[in-house]
Design a protein around this motif. Sequence first.
Motif, mmCIF file in Angstrom:
data_model
loop_
_atom_site.group_PDB
_atom_site.id
_atom_site.type_symbol
_atom_site.label_atom_id
_atom_site.label_comp_id
_atom_site.label_asym_id
_atom_site.label_seq_id
_atom_site.Cartn_x
_atom_site.Cartn_y
_atom_site.Cartn_z
ATOM 1 N N LEU A 468 0.826 -1.197 0.000
ATOM 2 C CA LEU A 468 0.000 0.000 0.000
ATOM 3 C C LEU A 468 0.866 1.255 0.000
ATOM 4 O O LEU A 468 0.593 2.224 -0.729
ATOM 5 N N GLY A 469 1.917 1.260 0.822
ATOM 6 C CA GLY A 469 2.799 2.424 0.886
ATOM 7 C C GLY A 469 3.490 2.699 -0.440
ATOM 8 O O GLY A 469 3.671 3.866 -0.835
ATOM 9 N N ARG A 470 3.867 1.636 -1.143
ATOM 10 C CA ARG A 470 4.503 1.821 -2.446
ATOM 11 C C ARG A 470 3.512 2.449 -3.441
ATOM 12 O O ARG A 470 3.887 3.320 -4.233
ATOM 13 N N TRP A 471 2.245 2.012 -3.376
ATOM 14 C CA TRP A 471 1.233 2.589 -4.268
ATOM 15 C C TRP A 471 0.996 4.066 -3.941
ATOM 16 O O TRP A 471 0.880 4.898 -4.851
ATOM 17 N N VAL A 472 0.905 4.398 -2.647
ATOM 18 C CA VAL A 472 0.698 5.788 -2.238
ATOM 19 C C VAL A 472 1.858 6.654 -2.716
ATOM 20 O O VAL A 472 1.664 7.761 -3.259
ATOM 21 N N LEU A 473 3.073 6.181 -2.528
ATOM 22 C CA LEU A 473 4.249 6.955 -2.922
ATOM 23 C C LEU A 473 4.257 7.205 -4.429
ATOM 24 O O LEU A 473 4.493 8.335 -4.887
ATOM 25 N N ARG A 474 3.987 6.186 -5.224
ATOM 26 C CA ARG A 474 3.995 6.334 -6.684
ATOM 27 C C ARG A 474 2.879 7.275 -7.136
ATOM 28 O O ARG A 474 3.097 8.153 -7.990
ATOM 29 N N THR A 475 1.672 7.103 -6.563
ATOM 30 C CA THR A 475 0.537 7.946 -6.964
ATOM 31 C C THR A 475 0.776 9.402 -6.599
ATOM 32 O O THR A 475 0.484 10.322 -7.387
ATOM 33 N N ALA A 476 1.306 9.652 -5.406
ATOM 34 C CA ALA A 476 1.547 11.023 -4.959
ATOM 35 C C ALA A 476 2.624 11.698 -5.797
ATOM 36 O O ALA A 476 2.501 12.883 -6.184
ATOM 37 N N CYS A 477 3.700 10.979 -6.115
ATOM 38 C CA CYS A 477 4.768 11.564 -6.924
ATOM 39 C C CYS A 477 4.286 11.841 -8.348
ATOM 40 O O CYS A 477 4.631 12.877 -8.947
ATOM 41 N N ARG A 478 3.491 10.929 -8.885
ATOM 42 C CA ARG A 478 2.952 11.147 -10.229
ATOM 43 C C ARG A 478 2.049 12.380 -10.255
ATOM 44 O O ARG A 478 2.095 13.176 -11.195
ATOM 45 N N GLN A 479 1.230 12.549 -9.180
ATOM 46 C CA GLN A 479 0.331 13.697 -9.129
ATOM 47 C C GLN A 479 1.116 15.006 -8.967
ATOM 48 O O GLN A 479 0.799 16.019 -9.603
ATOM 49 N N ALA A 480 2.137 14.998 -8.130
ATOM 50 C CA ALA A 480 2.952 16.212 -7.945
ATOM 51 C C ALA A 480 3.628 16.617 -9.246
ATOM 52 O O ALA A 480 3.733 17.817 -9.572
ATOM 53 N N ARG A 481 4.095 15.638 -9.990
ATOM 54 C CA ARG A 481 4.725 15.934 -11.281
ATOM 55 C C ARG A 481 3.693 16.484 -12.270
ATOM 56 O O ARG A 481 3.989 17.408 -13.045
#
Length: 667
Positions: A468-481
């Motif tokens: 779950l943490g890996r998914w949150v990290l990837r989704t948040a970084c993609r959104q910030a970009r």
Amino acid sequence: MSGTSEGPRPAAVTAAGVARPPVTERHTFGRTAAESLDGRGAPAPGGAYAGGGAHAPGGARSADDTHAAADALDFRGAFRAAELAMAVIDHEGAVVSVNDALAVLLDTEPAALTGRAAADLVDLASDSRTWDAYSAVLERRRARFRCTRRLKHPDGRTLWAEVTVVPVPESRGALLSIADISDRRELQARLRHLQMHDPVTRLPNRTLFFERLSAALEASTYDGVTYGVTYGVTYGGSPAHPDRGPYGDGRTGRIGLCYLDLDGFKAVNDTLGHRTGDRLLAAVATRLTECADQDGYTRSGGHLVARLGGDEFAILVEDSTGTEQLADLARSVLTALQRPFDLAGQRLSVSASIGVVERAAEGTTPTGLMQAADTTLYWAKADGKARWTLFDPERNAHRMTRQALTSTLRPAVEREEFVLQYQPLVGMADGVVRGVEALVRWNHPQFGTLAPNRFIGIAEEDGSIVQLGRWVLRTACRQARRWQVDHPHTRPLFVSVNVAVRQVWDSDLVADVAEILAETGLAPQLLQLELTESAVMGSAGRPLQALQALSDMGVRIAIDDFGTGYSNLAYLSRLPVSVLKLDGSFVRGFRYDEGVHPSPADETIVEALIQLAHRLGLTVTAECVETSGQAARLQRIGCDTGQGWLFSRPVAPERIAEMVAVSPRGR
């Protein structure tokens, strides 16, 4: 021979070659069973086999009559001499004749039984099923009927009898036999008692407990007949009030259960041996029985005390009067068990944890009741042992929800049932959005949208927090970009993501972060990882190495909820930390609004922490900023950024994009 037979039959041939008339009903029982036998099976005067019979005028008998008479004497003699109690009855169920064994069994004269209804002698009319089967035999619709009855002997003792009724061939009557099976029944009862009772405590065991529990819950299906007593357990009525039927006075339609477990019993077995442990169990059983008897005597009937196995006991209260009765019983049990036990010169003290359940019997199953009791017992132990706890439906619903979430969490991560919302981190000096914190939500198909506090703890326990943490990290970084690309003329926002300690231990967090940053194209300086104070303080070995590697990569490390954990300030100079996030409990003391006076102590502590952080080169974020008064005070004492409902609640990424669009570049 007087009269005629029912119809012609082929003649029988004797050994001497002489044809013998067929044996008919009248040959077998004389004129009929009623005409040829007296009450004890003797020939009736003037009967077919008396002197001067119809076939031997003047007293002379033919050979055929002699053989027929011999057959009748054989049957009659066997009937009279048989040890099995028997009676001949007619097609209407009236007694025609009885043998000596039946007369002795019932302790009466044969003549007193003749003409009586056989069903009354052995209680065949007490229930409809037995009566219907008995009637079917008399009417030749059934070949045999057998049942077991409990009879009252004239001397007052009770005996068990096996009653058999079979039609007599070539007759409209039937033969009723009664076998005394009291000894066999007693042996069966003893064997079943051994099977159904615990050898150590002599209490009913788990099997008998569930048998009694099932019978109590099924009481509503009884037809009002009080069933027999088996091993001291009365089904259908109360032992204290045997005249009360299942729906008589005193019935409440409720059931209660005290399910208890001895605290620390294993230590007794391990240190003093199993023999002492068994003595302790027997002594506990005695005190439990005394408590149950006392409550049952003062209430509405006896309670069943059972040992379910190990050091687990149960007290079943049928027709309970409410939770207060069960609470009183539980309190008395705790008090009784707290008294020391003297066992063969050894003085022991024990305590118990008790789960108490009381509810309506209707709609309750044995499995459901025991599950509730087991859950409540667990609560009692978790709350500190040596206590009783009452079943709480709301608490149980929360537990059931937690179990449901636990069983569906991993599949939900794989199905990506989660979404991210973002809460702005605002500069206290200028009110400009500097970054956002990514907050995960679970769109559960059954329970709706769930906040992190409902499932993050579960994810940490079962290890799914890594995925779950890996998914949150990837989704948040993609959104910030994406924000950065969509708004190239505004200052890019950093995104702050919470990281659990298990992510550091159970995965290669450094490799995951590096891979995701490369995949999304987000600069490391725009990523902030938040760890709790208790997770960061005292870090050594792999966690410290991971934090250092992330910091060297350019990722910012923030301590979340600072001030609620170890608060070991010495670690701040040794850890690669960039940001302190002050716990909201400090900020709440800054309330100037609505007549709430600020706490001078909170202000002093926060001001000192901010000054210390700045001296160490750290920035400070205040959480839970809800009022303008709090924000003004935080600004005056130098807090860098704030987060809270004053600025914005967690919102969808589209709302953050709107905030970014109005933010001037470079501020």
